[in-house]
Design a protein around this motif. Structure first.
Motif, short mmCIF file in Angstrom:
data_model
loop_
_atom_site.label_atom_id
_atom_site.label_comp_id
_atom_site.label_asym_id
_atom_site.label_seq_id
_atom_site.Cartn_x
_atom_site.Cartn_y
_atom_site.Cartn_z
N ARG A 1 2.05 8.17 -7.57
CA ARG A 1 1.88 8.63 -6.18
C ARG A 1 3.19 8.50 -5.39
O ARG A 1 3.55 9.39 -4.63
N THR A 2 3.90 7.40 -5.62
CA THR A 2 5.17 7.19 -4.93
C THR A 2 6.22 8.19 -5.40
O THR A 2 6.97 8.75 -4.59
N ASP B 1 -0.66 4.09 -11.27
CA ASP B 1 -1.15 5.12 -10.35
C ASP B 1 -0.31 5.16 -9.07
O ASP B 1 0.02 6.24 -8.56
N MET B 2 0.06 3.98 -8.56
CA MET B 2 0.89 3.93 -7.36
C MET B 2 2.31 4.41 -7.66
O MET B 2 2.95 5.05 -6.82
N SER C 1 0.85 -1.19 0.00
CA SER C 1 0.00 0.00 0.00
C SER C 1 0.88 1.24 0.00
O SER C 1 2.10 1.18 0.25
N PHE C 2 0.27 2.38 -0.24
CA PHE C 2 1.01 3.64 -0.22
C PHE C 2 1.61 3.87 1.17
O PHE C 2 2.75 4.33 1.29
N ARG D 1 1.40 -0.95 -11.88
CA ARG D 1 0.75 -0.13 -10.85
C ARG D 1 1.04 1.34 -11.16
O ARG D 1 1.64 2.06 -10.35
#
Length: 206
Positions: A84-85, A80-81, A48-49, A78
């Motif tokens: 975000r990361t 989108d992740m 998870s984030f 992934r």
């Protein structure tokens, strides 16, 4: 404990997924569970984030200037992740970020806009792997079939407008003649090409 971040040759590598639409004939995952003396890169689950950011903060980043999205999977699985990361890393460090990818994000995630990489991904290394669609399909074995080759090339062309540095790689499992053809193709696109040695153990990685 899962290995989300690991150090290799002075860089911080980021392992956010084991998913990949390809089954490359040279894939290191078929030969080893990790890189050098790092713990296993097989994830218990996709982190998870919150798990990613906690692992980032806990990792000793002394002396590290570069972070690389490249683990035991294709990072854009992934997407989108990944974004975000990368945003988090840019907000909380001065690390330059590189993406190692097969360049098939538009097949993996047709709705994904690669313009989102702008300002986050400083450089990208794209697996060219073969000089044409037929050989690419044989060597990379993508689940999407031969159309993957042209999608990968289109991705490379588009990324030239998105990040500072774009490069191709091939692994020397193909013939010298094919490598020369790959070089010609890379030259036509004005994208540098690097030839990687085939790895049969965990002593080398890129």
């Amino acid at each position: 404990m899962m290995t989300i971040f690991y150090k290799f040759e002075g860089k911080l590598y980021i392992n956010i997924t084991n998913g990949c639409p390809c089954r490359c004939v040279f894939c290191i995952r078929d030969n080893a569970d990790s890189i050098r003396d790092n713990d296993s890169l097989w994830l218990e689950h996709e982190p998870s984030f919150e798990e990613i950011t906690a692992a980032f903060e806990a990792f000793d980043k002394t002396g590290i200037t570069d972070a690389v999205f490249c683990g035991y999977g294709e990072p854009t699985v992934r997407a989108d992740m990944l974004i975000r990361t990368a945003e988090y890393i840019k907000q909380h460090s001065d690390l330059r970020i590189r993406l190692n990818t097969n360049g098939l994000v538009k097949l993996i995630r047709p709705d994904f806009d690669i313009a989102q990489f702008k300002g986050l991904i400083d450089s990208v290394s794209i697996s060219l792997n073969a000089p044409d669609a037929k050989r690419y399909n044989e060597v990379t074995r993508p689940s999407f079939g031969e159309k993957s080759f042209d999608v990968m090339l289109d991705f490379a062309k588009q990324m030239k407008d998105v990040c500072e540095t774009v490069g191709f790689t091939v692994v020397d499992v193909i013939s010298t003649e094919e490598i020369e053809k790959c070089q010609k193709l890379a030259d036509e696109l004005s994208i540098p090409l690097r030839v990687r040695a085939y790895v049969t153990d965990n002593e080398s990685y890129t």
